[in-house]
Design a protein around this motif. Structure first.
Motif, PDB file in Angstrom:
ATOM      1  N   GLY A   1      -0.433  39.245  36.726  1.00  0.00           N
ATOM      2  CA  GLY A   1       0.715  40.125  36.593  1.00  0.00           C
ATOM      3  C   GLY A   1       2.047  39.463  36.890  1.00  0.00           C
ATOM      4  N   ALA A   2       2.049  38.187  37.248  1.00  0.00           N
ATOM      5  CA  ALA A   2       3.289  37.492  37.601  1.00  0.00           C
ATOM      6  C   ALA A   2       3.977  36.925  36.359  1.00  0.00           C
ATOM      7  CB  ALA A   2       2.993  36.362  38.579  1.00  0.00           C
ATOM      8  N   TRP A   3       5.307  36.860  36.432  1.00  0.00           N
ATOM      9  CA  TRP A   3       6.091  36.178  35.409  1.00  0.00           C
ATOM     10  C   TRP A   3       6.198  34.717  35.810  1.00  0.00           C
ATOM     11  CZ3 TRP A   3       7.973  38.417  30.954  1.00  0.00           C
ATOM     12  CH2 TRP A   3       7.905  39.805  30.883  1.00  0.00           C
ATOM     13  N   VAL A   4       5.832  33.838  34.899  1.00  0.00           N
ATOM     14  CA  VAL A   4       5.786  32.416  35.232  1.00  0.00           C
ATOM     15  C   VAL A   4       6.327  31.575  34.086  1.00  0.00           C
ATOM     16  CG1 VAL A   4       3.716  32.757  36.671  1.00  0.00           C
ATOM     17  CG2 VAL A   4       3.462  32.029  34.276  1.00  0.00           C
ATOM     18  N   THR A   5       6.664  30.346  34.401  1.00  0.00           N
ATOM     19  CA  THR A   5       6.891  29.323  33.381  1.00  0.00           C
ATOM     20  C   THR A   5       5.791  28.286  33.512  1.00  0.00           C
ATOM     21  OG1 THR A   5       9.295  29.583  33.246  1.00  0.00           O
ATOM     22  CG2 THR A   5       8.399  27.452  32.589  1.00  0.00           C
ATOM     23  N   LEU A   6       5.056  28.102  32.445  1.00  0.00           N
ATOM     24  CA  LEU A   6       4.017  27.082  32.370  1.00  0.00           C
ATOM     25  C   LEU A   6       4.576  25.915  31.583  1.00  0.00           C
ATOM     26  CD1 LEU A   6       1.045  26.029  32.478  1.00  0.00           C
ATOM     27  CD2 LEU A   6       0.659  27.342  30.365  1.00  0.00           C
ATOM     28  N   SER A   7       4.513  24.722  32.143  1.00  0.00           N
ATOM     29  CA  SER A   7       5.019  23.535  31.448  1.00  0.00           C
ATOM     30  C   SER A   7       4.004  22.408  31.543  1.00  0.00           C
ATOM     31  CB  SER A   7       6.363  23.092  32.034  1.00  0.00           C
ATOM     32  OG  SER A   7       6.225  22.711  33.383  1.00  0.00           O
TER      33      SER A   7
ATOM     34  N   GLY B   1       7.222  15.758  20.537  1.00  0.00           N
ATOM     35  CA  GLY B   1       7.654  17.149  20.446  1.00  0.00           C
ATOM     36  C   GLY B   1       6.876  17.977  19.452  1.00  0.00           C
ATOM     37  N   VAL B   2       5.807  17.421  18.873  1.00  0.00           N
ATOM     38  CA  VAL B   2       4.959  18.148  17.924  1.00  0.00           C
ATOM     39  C   VAL B   2       3.682  18.566  18.645  1.00  0.00           C
ATOM     40  CG1 VAL B   2       3.710  18.037  15.744  1.00  0.00           C
ATOM     41  CG2 VAL B   2       5.894  16.848  15.997  1.00  0.00           C
ATOM     42  N   ALA B   3       3.426  19.866  18.674  1.00  0.00           N
ATOM     43  CA  ALA B   3       2.293  20.385  19.440  1.00  0.00           C
ATOM     44  C   ALA B   3       0.965  19.835  18.918  1.00  0.00           C
ATOM     45  CB  ALA B   3       2.276  21.900  19.394  1.00  0.00           C
TER      46      ALA B   3
ATOM     47  N   GLY C   1      11.787  18.770  25.015  1.00  0.00           N
ATOM     48  CA  GLY C   1      12.287  17.409  25.086  1.00  0.00           C
ATOM     49  C   GLY C   1      11.441  16.512  25.962  1.00  0.00           C
ATOM     50  N   GLY C   2      11.477  15.213  25.658  1.00  0.00           N
ATOM     51  CA  GLY C   2      10.736  14.250  26.464  1.00  0.00           C
ATOM     52  C   GLY C   2       9.236  14.463  26.453  1.00  0.00           C
ATOM     53  N   ASP C   3       8.680  14.865  25.301  1.00  0.00           N
ATOM     54  CA  ASP C   3       7.241  15.129  25.163  1.00  0.00           C
ATOM     55  C   ASP C   3       6.779  16.312  26.005  1.00  0.00           C
ATOM     56  OD1 ASP C   3       6.792  13.076  23.344  1.00  0.00           O
ATOM     57  OD2 ASP C   3       6.285  11.612  24.891  1.00  0.00           O
ATOM     58  N   ARG C   4       7.710  17.129  26.482  1.00  0.00           N
ATOM     59  CA  ARG C   4       7.348  18.257  27.330  1.00  0.00           C
ATOM     60  C   ARG C   4       7.398  19.560  26.538  1.00  0.00           C
ATOM     61  NH1 ARG C   4       6.400  17.514  32.408  1.00  0.00           N
ATOM     62  NH2 ARG C   4       6.538  19.751  32.769  1.00  0.00           N
ATOM     63  N   PHE C   5       6.537  20.495  26.961  1.00  0.00           N
ATOM     64  CA  PHE C   5       6.450  21.812  26.348  1.00  0.00           C
ATOM     65  C   PHE C   5       6.477  22.855  27.463  1.00  0.00           C
ATOM     66  CE2 PHE C   5       4.465  18.777  23.610  1.00  0.00           C
ATOM     67  CZ  PHE C   5       4.819  19.145  22.329  1.00  0.00           C
ATOM     68  N   ALA C   6       6.895  24.069  27.120  1.00  0.00           N
ATOM     69  CA  ALA C   6       6.964  25.121  28.133  1.00  0.00           C
ATOM     70  C   ALA C   6       6.772  26.484  27.496  1.00  0.00           C
ATOM     71  CB  ALA C   6       8.299  25.060  28.877  1.00  0.00           C
TER      72      ALA C   6
ATOM     73  N   ASP D   1      -0.460  15.702  30.794  1.00  0.00           N
ATOM     74  CA  ASP D   1      -0.062  15.245  32.122  1.00  0.00           C
ATOM     75  C   ASP D   1       0.950  16.225  32.702  1.00  0.00           C
ATOM     76  OD1 ASP D   1       0.142  13.659  34.351  1.00  0.00           O
ATOM     77  OD2 ASP D   1       1.593  12.278  33.472  1.00  0.00           O
ATOM     78  N   ASP D   2       1.076  16.202  34.030  1.00  0.00           N
ATOM     79  CA  ASP D   2       2.114  16.938  34.747  1.00  0.00           C
ATOM     80  C   ASP D   2       2.145  18.419  34.355  1.00  0.00           C
ATOM     81  OD1 ASP D   2       4.157  17.359  36.517  1.00  0.00           O
ATOM     82  OD2 ASP D   2       5.731  16.689  35.147  1.00  0.00           O
ATOM     83  N   ILE D   3       1.026  19.105  34.557  1.00  0.00           N
ATOM     84  CA  ILE D   3       0.962  20.541  34.301  1.00  0.00           C
ATOM     85  C   ILE D   3       1.563  21.262  35.507  1.00  0.00           C
ATOM     86  CG2 ILE D   3      -0.532  22.484  33.758  1.00  0.00           C
ATOM     87  CD1 ILE D   3      -2.644  20.408  32.853  1.00  0.00           C
TER      88      ILE D   3
END
Length: 438
Positions: free
Chosen positions: A57-63, A71-73, A98-103, A129-131
């Motif tokens: 039930g929480a609002w979160v940002t997953l990155s 930058g292509v999934a 940006g920087g190979d990161r997604f969110a 990496d870096d979840i």
């Protein structure tokens, strides 16, 4: 499925590698490590267990970071849940940041149990990496939403003050779910941008062909904004493949700027042929008049406010040269707004007769052998709004799939800006009725 020895093949898995680090990060600093394991289902990917962290039930940002993705999934992310209603799966619509990161920012279901990261294809390589998961309070959420969609964020706050929590939550989710152009723009830059070397190569190849196929472009015109009509014609004149003609029929436009613009275009390029109807006959009759002017072996359809990729007819001609028996060719497409920005790509399947029965997934770009088109009588008046669907259903009835070619490239840009004067803007309800009739 079994292999030649009769034993089931081993499930596909990612090559052994060190599992990535995953953390639940606190607003005031510090972090909690989260357990990561390979997917239990055998598919390439990972599973992140959420049990014990109280995020339901929480609002979160997953990155996360996918090194080398550009930058292509390359990963499908799902939220797994298990509650009284049973087991569920929710797809996460991520954005490249940006920087190979997604969110992704959104609300986890109350019964969320895990996150699953799965390769989009068996051949997809990824380096996850870096979840990180970061929980948000209401002020931070409203601020994020206001940056993306101020109007929706304001409505969310309004309904929240009225204690309409479900409605407020929906507005907030819509605002936070608004995606920028980052992902598709990155894809265009990496996979759909021609260099000058590419253009020179295409021109040289087309110039070397003997008896190159001639393509007649059928364009009915009725009172578009002059600037979008000019953009459509310019996209034709910019084609890297030169063997085309434009058969344009002015369907009794009331704006005097339209016939002037068309006369100027015909005056500067002999490949442009113009005819004006004495009375408005709607899109089917206007298109059939254009068909009567066509001299090419193949006919392409272009709306008066859409544009073509500069390599569109080169790709079509190359397909025809590879198989001269083709009767129908179609490509992928996307949308373009009033500022010329591309969005919402439609990457299509190869020919699927059952899918075509339910929807016209082939348009656009659509190219048909002119003789076949004439044998069918062209478009049928009375089906305005779904005249293309009706035509394609009649064309493909009994047509062998081998005579249909899908070009898996975005060659057509459909203008989605409101007020552009498109036929579909004028009669959406009538179009749906015509689709059902077809």
């Amino acid at each position: 499925m079994t292999d030649v020895a009769g034993t089931p093949p081993a499930p596909y898995r990612t090559p052994p590698r060190t599992l990535p680090r995953a953390q639940l990060r606190r607003r005031l600093g510090g972090a909690t490590e989260l357990p990561v394991a390979p997917n239990a289902e055998g598919a390439a990917g990972l599973r992140l267990d959420l049990a014990g962290v109280r995020l339901g039930g929480a609002w979160v940002t997953l990155s996360w970071r996918d090194a080398g993705s550009g930058g292509v999934a390359r990963i499908l992310v799902n939220i797994l849940s298990h509650g009284a209603a049973g087991t569920g799966t929710i797809h996460v619509t991520e954005a490249a940041i940006g920087g190979d990161r997604f969110a992704w920012t959104g609300r986890l279901p109350g019964s969320a149990t895990a996150l699953r990261f799965t390769a989009l294809s068996r051949d997809a390589e990824f380096a996850l990496d870096d979840i990180a998961i970061r929980r948000h309070g209401r002020p931070a959420l409203l601020w994020r939403a206001a940056l993306r969609q101020p109007d929706l964020a304001g409505k969310a706050l309004f309904w929240r003050l009225l204690r309409k929590r479900v409605r407020a939550r929906g507005m907030l989710a819509r605002a936070l779910g608004t995606r920028g152009e980052t992902s598709y723009a990155a894809w265009i830059k990496r996979f759909d941008t021609l260099t000058n070397f590419d253009r020179d190569r295409i021109r040289a190849e087309a110039a070397s062909w003997e008896a190159p196929p001639q393509i007649s472009v059928l364009m009915p015109v009725y009172d578009p904004a002059p600037k979008v009509l000019e953009a459509a014609i310019n996209s034709l004149e910019s084609q890297l493949y030169p063997h085309w003609e434009l058969c344009v029929v002015d369907d009794a436009s009331t704006d005097p700027a339209i016939p002037r613009l068309l006369a100027q275009a015909a005056g500067r390029d002999p490949r442009i042929k113009v005819r004006r109807r004495g009375e408005n006959g709607h899109i089917a009759r206007a298109t059939n008049d254009a068909l009567s002017m066509a001299a090419g072996t193949y006919a392409a359809f272009l709306d008066h406010d859409d544009i073509l990729a500069e390599s569109a007819f080169y790709e079509v001609a190359r397909a025809i040269r590879s198989d001269p028996a083709l009767d129908l060719i179609y490509s992928d497409e996307d949308k373009i707004d009033g500022r010329g920005r591309r969005f919402e790509p439609h990457f299509k399947s190869d020919f699927n007769r059952e899918l075509l029965y339910g929807q016209n997934y082939l348009n656009h770009l659509t190219v048909v052998r002119t003789a076949r088109l004439r044998a069918l009588g062209g478009l049928r008046p009375g089906f305005e709004g779904s005249q293309d669907h009706d035509l394609l259903l009649r064309l493909t009835a009994g047509l062998p799939a081998a005579r249909v070619r899908h070009i898996p490239k975005v060659l057509y840009h459909w203008r989605a800006a409101g007020g552009s004067g498109t036929f579909s803007d004028r009669a959406l309800a009538a179009a749906e009725a015509a689709r059902l009739q077809a």
